[in-house]
Design a protein around this motif. Sequence first.
Motif, short mmCIF file in Angstrom:
data_model
loop_
_atom_site.label_atom_id
_atom_site.label_comp_id
_atom_site.label_asym_id
_atom_site.label_seq_id
_atom_site.Cartn_x
_atom_site.Cartn_y
_atom_site.Cartn_z
N ARG A 1 -32.36 83.03 29.86
CA ARG A 1 -32.37 82.01 30.91
C ARG A 1 -33.56 81.07 30.74
N CYS A 2 -34.23 81.08 29.60
CA CYS A 2 -35.33 80.12 29.37
C CYS A 2 -34.84 78.71 29.72
N VAL A 3 -35.60 78.03 30.57
CA VAL A 3 -35.13 76.71 31.05
C VAL A 3 -34.96 75.71 29.92
N TYR A 4 -35.75 75.85 28.88
CA TYR A 4 -35.66 74.89 27.76
C TYR A 4 -34.44 75.18 26.90
N PHE A 5 -34.07 76.45 26.79
CA PHE A 5 -32.86 76.80 26.05
C PHE A 5 -31.64 76.13 26.70
N GLN A 6 -31.68 76.04 28.03
CA GLN A 6 -30.52 75.48 28.76
C GLN A 6 -30.60 73.96 28.92
N CYS B 1 -40.73 75.21 20.04
CA CYS B 1 -40.58 76.02 21.25
C CYS B 1 -41.31 75.32 22.40
N SER B 2 -40.54 74.76 23.32
CA SER B 2 -41.14 74.01 24.44
C SER B 2 -41.92 74.91 25.38
N ALA B 3 -41.58 76.19 25.42
CA ALA B 3 -42.23 77.09 26.39
C ALA B 3 -43.68 77.38 26.01
S1 SF4 Z 1 -37.58 79.00 21.45
FE1 SF4 Z 1 -38.99 78.63 23.15
S2 SF4 Z 1 -37.85 77.17 24.38
FE2 SF4 Z 1 -36.34 78.18 23.07
S3 SF4 Z 1 -35.58 79.99 24.15
FE3 SF4 Z 1 -37.32 80.64 22.94
S4 SF4 Z 1 -39.00 80.48 24.42
FE4 SF4 Z 1 -37.39 79.21 25.22
#
Ligand code: SF4
Length: 338
Positions: free
Chosen positions: A120-125, A140-142
């Motif tokens: 549920r990572c907000v950036y994935f969605q 990876c934006s997180a």
């Molecule tokens: S790569 Fe980074 S942005 Fe993408 S799911 Fe993993 S933690 Fe979230």
Amino acid sequence: MKPFDYRRASDAAGAAALVAEHPGAAFLGGGTNLVDHMKLGVAAPDMLVDITHLPMDRVEALPEGEGGVSIGANVRNSEAAAHPLVRERYPVLSQALLSGASGQLRNAATTGGNLLQRTRCVYFQDTGTPCNKREPGSGCSALEGYQRYHAVFGASPDCVATHPSDMAVALVALDARVVVTDAAGGERRIPVAELHRLPGEAPEQDTVLSRGDLITAVELPEMPMAARARYRKIRDRASFAFALVSAAVGLELAADGTVADVRIALGGVAHKPWRALLAEEALRGSAATEAGFAAAAEAELSEARPLPGNVFKLELVRAAVTETLGEVAAELRGEGEL
Ligand code: SF4
Ligand SMILES: Cc1cc2nc3c(=O)[nH]c(=O)nc-3n(C[C@H](O)[C@H](O)[C@H](O)COP(=O)(O)OP(=O)(O)OC[C@H]3O[C@@H](n4cnc5c(N)ncnc54)[C@H](O)[C@@H]3O)c2cc1C
């Protein structure tokens, strides 16, 4: 939404073969995760292979001698949680299932789909942001962003996401395994603890499954401590919220009151359900006291690598492990809750 083909196969091997032969195909369970991702543009399969009519919809006791219970991959989450075999022998699994999503979603979500739901990572969605899991190599934006729901164990510089399933955490504590049919019709079993991966340099791969592998069932082995095991979920609100931290805990006490055996699995803390092996090792043979439980939590936390935005999770892990162990121990001693 991109146009897609819709197919139904007549059996599990046929469904597996259809997905294996079509690189753009995906299995369709309850659709509560996959269809959302299609609407968001996170997933764009060109073929959906509907598996919901396949006969993988029963909860049943495994044959005499093997002990345990089998839950078909198409059993809906609400049905699994309510089934007498699950409630009596594995109440921790019922608790975990009932802590997830909402009643409506649990009526639709399947056992197989729940295990394979994505982060549920907000950036994935959010397709407008870089994400190595969605688009390998994009970044990876997180790492510099919102980290509240992200990992404190086992992450990599390429991905710090967590696995969202509550059910999977209980299954890891219960030493459950998945039954998988492949495209050639072969069947194999994989411990749930080994099903999901840590991200490493390939965060786009959530699991060890290959294209076309179809989960047909989950098998729960006979485990005496399971009847008293518990699930605790710490979240931002009481319903419709994913775990910040969760713990599935089983305990067996020796006659002298020490810990004979223990299972601890954590949710919301890693790219996979996290079996707390260091905590378990610290506890086996030691006194079942609050101090012993707290020391076990500290042993596990020696492996933690929190991000600036989720340091608070360490305290939640401490509390979830110590208090849940304390509750199970008190019940085993006939003291009720501490
Ligand atoms: S790569 Fe980074 S942005 Fe993408 S799911 Fe993993 S933690 Fe979230
Ligand atoms: C608002 C909201 C809140 C939620 N809160 C929680 C929560 O607190 N805790 C929690 O655990 N979950 C939560 N969920 C997630 C929910 O549990 C999942 O969406 C659901 O379990 C997925 O099951 P499904 O059958 O709908 O899967 P689908 O969406 O059909 O499929 C998911 C993935 O699994 C694959 N798949 C499905 N079945 C199989 C199979 N048998 N073999 C191989 N691959 C398969 C699909 O191809 C797809 O990639 C929430 C969801 C929503 C929308």
